[in-house]
Design a protein around this motif. Structure first.
Motif, PDB file in Angstrom:
ATOM      1  N   CYS A 136      -8.221  -5.739   0.858  1.00 61.87           N
ATOM      2  CA  CYS A 136      -7.767  -6.288  -0.424  1.00 61.87           C
ATOM      3  C   CYS A 136      -7.096  -7.656  -0.350  1.00 61.87           C
ATOM      4  O   CYS A 136      -6.843  -8.273  -1.370  1.00 61.87           O
ATOM      5  CB  CYS A 136      -6.867  -5.293  -1.126  1.00 61.87           C
ATOM      6  SG  CYS A 136      -5.363  -5.011  -0.219  1.00 61.87           S
ATOM      7  N   TYR A 166       6.359  -6.934  -4.006  1.00 63.49           N
ATOM      8  CA  TYR A 166       5.726  -8.172  -3.535  1.00 63.49           C
ATOM      9  C   TYR A 166       5.994  -9.283  -4.553  1.00 63.49           C
ATOM     10  O   TYR A 166       5.962  -9.052  -5.766  1.00 63.49           O
ATOM     11  CB  TYR A 166       4.204  -7.999  -3.430  1.00 63.49           C
ATOM     12  CG  TYR A 166       3.674  -7.287  -2.201  1.00 63.49           C
ATOM     13  CD1 TYR A 166       4.461  -7.023  -1.088  1.00 63.49           C
ATOM     14  CD2 TYR A 166       2.331  -6.888  -2.159  1.00 63.49           C
ATOM     15  CE1 TYR A 166       3.940  -6.368   0.025  1.00 63.49           C
ATOM     16  CE2 TYR A 166       1.804  -6.233  -1.049  1.00 63.49           C
ATOM     17  CZ  TYR A 166       2.613  -5.975   0.042  1.00 63.49           C
ATOM     18  OH  TYR A 166       2.087  -5.337   1.126  1.00 63.49           O
ATOM     19  N   GLY A 211      -2.958   2.746   3.259  1.00 66.93           N
ATOM     20  CA  GLY A 211      -3.650   1.680   3.961  1.00 66.93           C
ATOM     21  C   GLY A 211      -2.622   0.720   4.541  1.00 66.93           C
ATOM     22  O   GLY A 211      -1.758   0.233   3.824  1.00 66.93           O
ATOM     23  N   ARG A 233       4.475   3.100   1.276  1.00 69.72           N
ATOM     24  CA  ARG A 233       3.812   2.962   2.588  1.00 69.72           C
ATOM     25  C   ARG A 233       3.374   4.303   3.143  1.00 69.72           C
ATOM     26  O   ARG A 233       2.372   4.388   3.846  1.00 69.72           O
ATOM     27  CB  ARG A 233       4.749   2.284   3.580  1.00 69.72           C
ATOM     28  CG  ARG A 233       5.204   0.903   3.154  1.00 69.72           C
ATOM     29  CD  ARG A 233       4.041  -0.072   3.075  1.00 69.72           C
ATOM     30  NE  ARG A 233       4.469  -1.363   2.552  1.00 69.72           N
ATOM     31  CZ  ARG A 233       3.638  -2.377   2.348  1.00 69.72           C
ATOM     32  NH1 ARG A 233       2.338  -2.243   2.604  1.00 69.72           N
ATOM     33  NH2 ARG A 233       4.073  -3.505   1.877  1.00 69.72           N
ATOM     34  N   TYR A 260      -9.108  -7.793  -7.025  1.00 74.21           N
ATOM     35  CA  TYR A 260      -8.039  -6.887  -6.582  1.00 74.21           C
ATOM     36  C   TYR A 260      -6.747  -7.150  -7.364  1.00 74.21           C
ATOM     37  O   TYR A 260      -6.016  -6.230  -7.721  1.00 74.21           O
ATOM     38  CB  TYR A 260      -7.789  -7.024  -5.075  1.00 74.21           C
ATOM     39  CG  TYR A 260      -6.581  -6.236  -4.631  1.00 74.21           C
ATOM     40  CD1 TYR A 260      -6.570  -4.846  -4.719  1.00 74.21           C
ATOM     41  CD2 TYR A 260      -5.430  -6.876  -4.168  1.00 74.21           C
ATOM     42  CE1 TYR A 260      -5.445  -4.113  -4.357  1.00 74.21           C
ATOM     43  CE2 TYR A 260      -4.307  -6.153  -3.804  1.00 74.21           C
ATOM     44  CZ  TYR A 260      -4.321  -4.765  -3.895  1.00 74.21           C
ATOM     45  OH  TYR A 260      -3.204  -4.054  -3.547  1.00 74.21           O
ATOM     46  N   ARG A 294      -3.553  -1.367 -13.290  1.00 75.11           N
ATOM     47  CA  ARG A 294      -2.826  -0.199 -12.771  1.00 75.11           C
ATOM     48  C   ARG A 294      -1.385  -0.218 -13.262  1.00 75.11           C
ATOM     49  O   ARG A 294      -0.856   0.796 -13.716  1.00 75.11           O
ATOM     50  CB  ARG A 294      -2.874  -0.186 -11.236  1.00 75.11           C
ATOM     51  CG  ARG A 294      -1.964   0.854 -10.605  1.00 75.11           C
ATOM     52  CD  ARG A 294      -2.211   1.053  -9.117  1.00 75.11           C
ATOM     53  NE  ARG A 294      -2.146  -0.154  -8.307  1.00 75.11           N
ATOM     54  CZ  ARG A 294      -2.351  -0.187  -6.995  1.00 75.11           C
ATOM     55  NH1 ARG A 294      -2.671   0.926  -6.343  1.00 75.11           N
ATOM     56  NH2 ARG A 294      -2.273  -1.317  -6.317  1.00 75.11           N
TER      57      ARG A 294
HETATM   58  C1  3EB Z   1      -0.938  -4.093   1.818  1.00 75.89           C
HETATM   59  O1  3EB Z   1      -0.170  -3.612   2.643  1.00 75.89           O
HETATM   60  C2  3EB Z   1      -2.394  -3.905   2.073  1.00 75.89           C
HETATM   61  O2  3EB Z   1      -3.280  -1.628  -3.803  1.00 75.89           O
HETATM   62  O3  3EB Z   1      -3.213   0.536  -3.593  1.00 75.89           O
HETATM   63  C3  3EB Z   1      -2.810  -1.081   1.112  1.00 75.89           C
HETATM   64  C4  3EB Z   1      -2.713   0.188   0.528  1.00 75.89           C
HETATM   65  C5  3EB Z   1      -3.050  -2.176   0.319  1.00 75.89           C
HETATM   66  C6  3EB Z   1      -2.857   0.338  -0.857  1.00 75.89           C
HETATM   67  C7  3EB Z   1      -3.205  -0.603  -3.113  1.00 75.89           C
HETATM   68  C8  3EB Z   1      -3.194  -2.007  -1.061  1.00 75.89           C
HETATM   69  C9  3EB Z   1      -3.093  -0.770  -1.644  1.00 75.89           C
HETATM   70  O4  3EB Z   1      -0.545  -4.743   0.824  1.00 75.89           O
HETATM   71  C10 3EB Z   1      -3.173  -3.553   0.884  1.00 75.89           C
END
Ligand code: 3EB
Length: 333
Positions: A316, A207, A236, A220, A146, A153
């Motif tokens: 992930c 992050y 997600g 989000r 991942y 990406r």
């Molecule tokens: C998170 O909040 C959970 O890598 O495209 C959620 C939605 C998550 C999309 C992505 C990853 C992705 O970090 C993981």
């Protein structure tokens, strides 16, 4: 629902519903994605995408179908099969990983093609992207797959002149499948959507690097008005506050935290009306034994009118036990 008229939007269908649904919406189907057991289906402009993630809760198959209120035509470019209704472009690709290739390079190639495709067809704004690939938490050349995916990406976003900011980042999901290719499907628009971030969470593209050399690129949630519908696409969503996973090993608390994150996103949309709009969810559960508990909490939160599909997949981050994505539709005011 306006009777007899196909709306822009989404349905999750079971095996006994999909055939008649596709016939009834012929000429208006944008995309069909099958989860679980594959079935022969009536012809659609693009072949259905198949994702090897088992469906939980009793059905062997589940189908995600996107339709438009306007007539749909097919297009192909860069090996991507797409459909458009004049307002939205759907596309999908499935790239097998050959020996000697990494998921990082595969993700970069996939996104390079996606950007070429959407730029060529002049739908330059990615709105919503779904990613599925096997062994998501496994190591590949010293990096979790991942995390390698995120590196690839990121490189493609930069190479295609996309800023890593609210203006050009889509809502997304990234989940582990049991087998098969890197499968990506996406929706793009002529206009950008409106990004919505969660004040409880750090934006994913910010992050810190303890979660990998390059951050994930998604917002989000994203709001857009498409085909007379106010649409709200929820990425997600998991038990993350700030940037850390909360409630290690406790699936009940992770579920409650995830639902609180979704509630927080919904509070930010002016047109949200639980009684009038339609909410659909895909709920990804890592361990099958959590299904009944998660189902009960989702039902308590959203009620029986909300269509929720439960899928058995890896998430992930290896410490996440579930993730929920959503789509909310309401007639535009
Ligand atoms: C998170 O909040 C959970 O890598 O495209 C959620 C939605 C998550 C999309 C992505 C990853 C992705 O970090 C993981």
């Amino acid at each position: 629902m306006r009777s007899g008229v196909t709306q822009f939007g989404l349905a999750y269908l079971d095996a006994d519903e999909i055939g008649t649904y596709l016939e009834r919406h012929r000429g208006h189907v944008m995309s069909v994605i099958g989860f679980g057991r594959a079935l022969p289906l009536p012809a659609t402009p693009c072949a259905p995408i198949q994702v090897d993630i088992p469906v939980l809760g009793g059905n062997a198959s589940s189908f995600e179908v996107w339709t438009s209120d306007a007539p749909v035509t097919a297009c192909e470019y860069q090996g991507i099969c797409g459909t458009t209704d004049g307002k939205v472009l759907f596309g999908s690709l499935s790239l097998p990983q050959h020996a000697g290739e990494t998921l990082e390079t595969l993700a970069e190639q996939a996104y390079m093609r996606i950007f070429k495709f959407i730029d060529h067809l002049d739908y330059r704004n990615l709105l919503r992207v779904w990613h599925y690939f096997p062994q998501i938490n496994d190591d590949e050349n010293g990096l979790e797959r991942y995390r390698g995916f995120n590196v690839g990406r990121h490189a493609a976003f930069v190479a295609n002149g996309r800023s890593i900011s609210e203006e050009s980042v889509p809502a997304a999901s990234a989940l582990g499948s049991n087998s098969g290719s890197l499968v990506i499907y996406f929706m793009a628009g002529k206009q950008p959507g409106k990004a919505v971030e969660n004040p409880r969470q750090v934006s994913a593209y910010h992050y810190p690097d303890k979660f990998g050399p390059k951050s994930p690129i998604f917002v989000r949630a994203l709001a857009a008005t498409l085909g007379g519908q106010d649409c709200f696409f929820i990425s997600g969503t998991a038990s993350i506050v700030g940037f850390e996973t909360l409630h290690h090993g406790d699936s009940e608390k992770q579920t409650a935290e995830t639902l609180l994150n979704i509630r927080t996103l919904l509070q930010q949309i002016p047109h949200y009306d639980a009684a009038r709009g339609r909410m659909l969810l895909k709920v990804y559960v890592r361990h099958e034994h959590d299904l009944a508990m998660v189902q009960a909490k989702v039902l308590a939160e959203f009620g029986a009118a909300c269509k929720a599909v439960y899928l058995h997949s890896n998430i992930c981050r290896s410490d996440l036990l579930l993730e929920i994505e959503g789509a909310y539709f309401n007639d535009a005011q």
